[in-house]
Design a protein around this motif. Sequence first.
Motif, mmCIF file in Angstrom:
data_model
loop_
_atom_site.group_PDB
_atom_site.id
_atom_site.type_symbol
_atom_site.label_atom_id
_atom_site.label_comp_id
_atom_site.label_asym_id
_atom_site.label_seq_id
_atom_site.Cartn_x
_atom_site.Cartn_y
_atom_site.Cartn_z
ATOM 1 N N THR A 145 0.840 -1.188 0.000
ATOM 2 C CA THR A 145 0.000 0.000 0.000
ATOM 3 C C THR A 145 0.876 1.239 0.000
ATOM 4 O OG1 THR A 145 -0.093 -0.043 2.422
ATOM 5 C CG2 THR A 145 -1.855 -1.187 1.228
ATOM 6 N N GLY A 146 0.228 2.386 -0.146
ATOM 7 C CA GLY A 146 0.967 3.639 -0.188
ATOM 8 C C GLY A 146 1.106 4.151 -1.608
ATOM 9 N N PRO A 147 1.551 5.421 -1.751
ATOM 10 C CA PRO A 147 1.631 6.042 -3.080
ATOM 11 C C PRO A 147 2.523 5.299 -4.063
ATOM 12 C CG PRO A 147 1.817 7.690 -1.347
ATOM 13 C CD PRO A 147 1.867 6.366 -0.673
ATOM 14 N N ARG A 148 3.691 4.844 -3.604
ATOM 15 C CA ARG A 148 4.603 4.177 -4.538
ATOM 16 C C ARG A 148 4.030 2.865 -5.045
ATOM 17 N NH1 ARG A 148 10.488 3.416 -2.581
ATOM 18 N NH2 ARG A 148 10.690 2.885 -4.771
ATOM 19 N N ALA A 149 3.436 2.095 -4.141
ATOM 20 C CA ALA A 149 2.837 0.828 -4.567
ATOM 21 C C ALA A 149 1.691 1.070 -5.540
ATOM 22 C CB ALA A 149 2.350 0.039 -3.351
ATOM 23 N N ALA A 150 0.859 2.077 -5.261
ATOM 24 C CA ALA A 150 -0.252 2.398 -6.155
ATOM 25 C C ALA A 150 0.265 2.794 -7.532
ATOM 26 C CB ALA A 150 -1.096 3.519 -5.561
ATOM 27 N N ALA A 151 1.321 3.592 -7.573
ATOM 28 C CA ALA A 151 1.868 4.033 -8.859
ATOM 29 C C ALA A 151 2.464 2.866 -9.632
ATOM 30 C CB ALA A 151 2.923 5.114 -8.619
ATOM 31 N N ARG A 152 3.157 1.977 -8.941
ATOM 32 C CA ARG A 152 3.760 0.817 -9.634
ATOM 33 C C ARG A 152 2.684 -0.087 -10.232
ATOM 34 N NH1 ARG A 152 7.536 1.052 -5.205
ATOM 35 N NH2 ARG A 152 6.277 -0.437 -4.021
ATOM 36 N N GLN A 153 1.627 -0.299 -9.478
ATOM 37 C CA GLN A 153 0.551 -1.142 -9.991
ATOM 38 C C GLN A 153 -0.125 -0.496 -11.204
ATOM 39 O OE1 GLN A 153 -1.976 -1.918 -6.607
ATOM 40 N NE2 GLN A 153 -0.247 -2.629 -5.386
ATOM 41 N N PHE A 154 -0.322 0.821 -11.136
ATOM 42 C CA PHE A 154 -0.915 1.516 -12.278
ATOM 43 C C PHE A 154 0.006 1.432 -13.491
ATOM 44 C CE2 PHE A 154 -1.705 5.212 -14.929
ATOM 45 C CZ PHE A 154 -3.081 5.179 -15.061
ATOM 46 N N ALA A 155 1.315 1.539 -13.261
ATOM 47 C CA ALA A 155 2.277 1.469 -14.363
ATOM 48 C C ALA A 155 2.154 0.145 -15.110
ATOM 49 C CB ALA A 155 3.697 1.661 -13.828
ATOM 50 N N VAL A 156 2.006 -0.939 -14.372
ATOM 51 C CA VAL A 156 1.862 -2.238 -15.008
ATOM 52 C C VAL A 156 0.552 -2.308 -15.793
ATOM 53 C CG1 VAL A 156 1.549 -4.701 -14.565
ATOM 54 C CG2 VAL A 156 3.296 -3.425 -13.331
ATOM 55 N N LEU A 157 -0.504 -1.750 -15.218
ATOM 56 C CA LEU A 157 -1.816 -1.798 -15.861
ATOM 57 C C LEU A 157 -1.799 -1.087 -17.213
ATOM 58 C CD1 LEU A 157 -4.788 -2.634 -15.542
ATOM 59 C CD2 LEU A 157 -5.203 -0.436 -14.413
ATOM 60 N N VAL A 158 -1.245 0.122 -17.261
ATOM 61 C CA VAL A 158 -1.258 0.857 -18.535
ATOM 62 C C VAL A 158 -0.213 0.315 -19.501
ATOM 63 C CG1 VAL A 158 -2.244 2.965 -17.558
ATOM 64 C CG2 VAL A 158 0.225 2.662 -17.554
ATOM 65 N N ALA A 159 0.854 -0.289 -18.981
ATOM 66 C CA ALA A 159 1.821 -0.924 -19.885
ATOM 67 C C ALA A 159 1.175 -2.089 -20.622
ATOM 68 C CB ALA A 159 3.047 -1.386 -19.100
ATOM 69 N N VAL A 160 0.341 -2.850 -19.918
ATOM 70 C CA VAL A 160 -0.392 -3.934 -20.574
ATOM 71 C C VAL A 160 -1.330 -3.371 -21.643
ATOM 72 C CG1 VAL A 160 -2.124 -5.735 -20.215
ATOM 73 C CG2 VAL A 160 -0.231 -5.491 -18.609
ATOM 74 N N ALA A 161 -1.991 -2.245 -21.328
ATOM 75 C CA ALA A 161 -2.863 -1.605 -22.322
ATOM 76 C C ALA A 161 -2.069 -1.178 -23.548
ATOM 77 C CB ALA A 161 -3.571 -0.409 -21.698
ATOM 78 N N GLY A 162 -0.845 -0.664 -23.339
ATOM 79 C CA GLY A 162 -0.004 -0.275 -24.467
ATOM 80 C C GLY A 162 0.382 -1.453 -25.333
ATOM 81 N N LEU A 163 0.705 -2.583 -24.693
ATOM 82 C CA LEU A 163 1.035 -3.783 -25.464
ATOM 83 C C LEU A 163 -0.147 -4.250 -26.302
ATOM 84 C CD1 LEU A 163 3.101 -5.831 -22.853
ATOM 85 C CD2 LEU A 163 3.960 -4.724 -24.919
ATOM 86 N N LEU A 164 -1.341 -4.181 -25.718
ATOM 87 C CA LEU A 164 -2.529 -4.580 -26.473
ATOM 88 C C LEU A 164 -2.782 -3.643 -27.653
ATOM 89 C CD1 LEU A 164 -4.952 -5.610 -23.587
ATOM 90 C CD2 LEU A 164 -3.675 -7.088 -25.139
ATOM 91 N N ALA A 165 -2.451 -2.359 -27.479
ATOM 92 C CA ALA A 165 -2.597 -1.425 -28.599
ATOM 93 C C ALA A 165 -1.666 -1.805 -29.744
ATOM 94 C CB ALA A 165 -2.325 -0.001 -28.128
ATOM 95 N N LEU A 166 -0.436 -2.212 -29.398
ATOM 96 C CA LEU A 166 0.497 -2.634 -30.450
ATOM 97 C C LEU A 166 0.008 -3.907 -31.131
ATOM 98 C CD1 LEU A 166 3.955 -2.023 -28.710
ATOM 99 C CD2 LEU A 166 2.827 -0.609 -30.439
ATOM 100 N N ILE A 167 -0.528 -4.822 -30.343
ATOM 101 C CA ILE A 167 -1.068 -6.052 -30.934
ATOM 102 C C ILE A 167 -2.266 -5.745 -31.825
ATOM 103 C CG2 ILE A 167 -2.186 -8.250 -30.384
ATOM 104 C CD1 ILE A 167 -0.488 -8.340 -27.851
ATOM 105 N N GLY A 168 -3.020 -4.691 -31.443
ATOM 106 C CA GLY A 168 -4.187 -4.312 -32.233
ATOM 107 C C GLY A 168 -3.843 -3.875 -33.646
ATOM 108 N N ILE A 169 -2.597 -3.459 -33.855
ATOM 109 C CA ILE A 169 -2.178 -3.056 -35.200
ATOM 110 C C ILE A 169 -2.296 -4.225 -36.176
ATOM 111 C CG2 ILE A 169 -0.199 -2.257 -36.568
ATOM 112 C CD1 ILE A 169 0.707 -0.676 -34.144
ATOM 113 N N LEU A 170 -2.047 -5.445 -35.678
ATOM 114 C CA LEU A 170 -2.134 -6.618 -36.543
ATOM 115 C C LEU A 170 -3.550 -6.829 -37.058
ATOM 116 C CD1 LEU A 170 0.099 -9.066 -34.456
ATOM 117 C CD2 LEU A 170 0.772 -7.659 -36.432
ATOM 118 N N ASN A 171 -4.540 -6.504 -36.246
ATOM 119 C CA ASN A 171 -5.933 -6.689 -36.642
ATOM 120 C C ASN A 171 -6.513 -5.482 -37.363
ATOM 121 O OD1 ASN A 171 -6.052 -9.259 -35.431
ATOM 122 N ND2 ASN A 171 -6.502 -8.346 -33.428
ATOM 123 N N ASP A 172 -5.906 -4.318 -37.166
ATOM 124 C CA ASP A 172 -6.444 -3.091 -37.752
ATOM 125 C C ASP A 172 -5.315 -2.216 -38.279
ATOM 126 O OD1 ASP A 172 -8.104 -1.067 -38.523
ATOM 127 O OD2 ASP A 172 -8.559 -0.357 -36.492
#
Length: 392
Positions: free
Chosen positions: A11-38
Motif C-alpha cells: 500500500t501507499g503512493p509508490r505501490a499504487a503508482a507501480r501497480q498503475f504502471a503495469v496496468l497501462v503498460a499492458v494496455a499499451g502492449l494490447l494497442a500494439l497487438i491491435g495493429i495486426l488486426n487493424d
Amino acid sequence: MQTGPFRMLGTGPRAAARQFAVLVAVAGLLALIGILNDPVHTNRLLLVAACDFGLSLLALLLPWRRFSRHAPAALGLAGFAVLGMSTWSFGGVAAGTGPFLVLIYAWAALHFPRWILAGYAIPATLAYQVPLILTGQPPLVLGSAFVLMPIALAVAFLIEAHARHLRDDRERLSRIEQWRAAMINTLAHDVRAPLATVRLVFEELQETATGPQARMIGAGMRQAARIARLADGLLDLSRIDSAGHLKLDRADHPAHALVKDALSYVREDADVRAEVDENLTVHVDKQRFEQILLNLVSNALRYGKPPVIVTFVRDVTGDRLEVRDHGPGIPDDLRPRLFGQFAVGGEQGVGLGLWIVRQLAAAHGGQAAAEARDPGVAMVVTFPPPPPPPQQ
C-alpha cells in the motif's frame, strides 16, 4: 513495508503508482497487438501505445513520497483520457477499453477512499462517451454507458469496502503486536535486576556452605543462570513472531555433553534417562538446543508419565532428538493445535512450550512433530546434517 523499485504488492503512493504502471503498460502492449488486426489505424494505435508507455514510465519515475498519499489518483484521470483516445482509435469500438476502465476503478478502490471513486464518475463517463459521439455511434451504443458506469462504481465500492476492512484489521493487529512485544521486552528487562540480586546472594552463601546446603545453593545458582538466559530468549522469541527469523550462534558440540548439561537443570528426583552416543557431534546453537530439550522434558514430566527417555541419533536425513514419555498420549482434539500458541495452558502451564520448540527447530532449519508410542508419545525434533568440514 515493500521495498525495491519493482515490488508490486503493498500500500501507499509508490505501490499504487507501480501497480498503475503495469496496468497501462499492458494496455499499451494490447494497442500494439491491435495493429495486426487493424493496420488501417496503425498511426492512431501507435499514438495510444506511446501514451500508455509514457504514462507507465511517468508513474514509475515520479517521487511519490514527496506528494500526498492520494496523489497517484491523478494517474487514473490520465488513464481515462488515454482510454478515450484508444476508443476513438478503434473507430468507436469500446469492447477493449471498457474492461480497462473497470480495472482502473478496481485499482483505485484498493488505494483511495470513496470520495475519489465518486469523483471519477464524470471523467470516466466522458472518456467513454465522447469518443463514441465523435465516431457517430448509434444511440444503443451510447446508452451502454448507463450500464457500464454503475457496474464499475459498484465493483469499486465493494473492493474499497473490503480493502478498508483489511487495512483496519492490519492496523489493529499491528497495535496488538506492538503492545505484546513491549510487554515481553519489559518483562525480560525487569527480570534481570532482581535476578542479579538473587545470584549475588547465592554467591555469598556458597562461600560458607557445605554438604547438602552447598548442593542446594549450586542448584539454585544454575537455575538462576538459566532464568537469565531465558530472559534473553524472550527478546529473541518476540523477534521470531514479528520478523519470522532468529539469529543463531551455531557451533559443533558433543551431543552427549550437550544433553547432559541441559538435563542438569531438571529436578534430581525426576525419572529422566539419556541415551546418546558419546561420539556424536552436533552443529546447533547450544542455548537454543537447551531450550528445546528442557521444554520437551518439562512437557513430558507435566503431561506424561515416567520414565522419560531422551535419545539423540543421526541418520541419512540429519540429527534426530526424541523425548518420549510413557503416559496416556495426546488427546485427539488437541493434535491439530498441539504446536500452536496457548495450545494447552490452564493450571499446568501457559501453553507456549511446544510452540517455542517448533519455532526454534524451524530457526535451525528443522522440524518438530509428535509421534504416537505404545504407551505414551515421542516429541521429535529433527536438525539438518552438520555442514561438511572445510577443504584444506
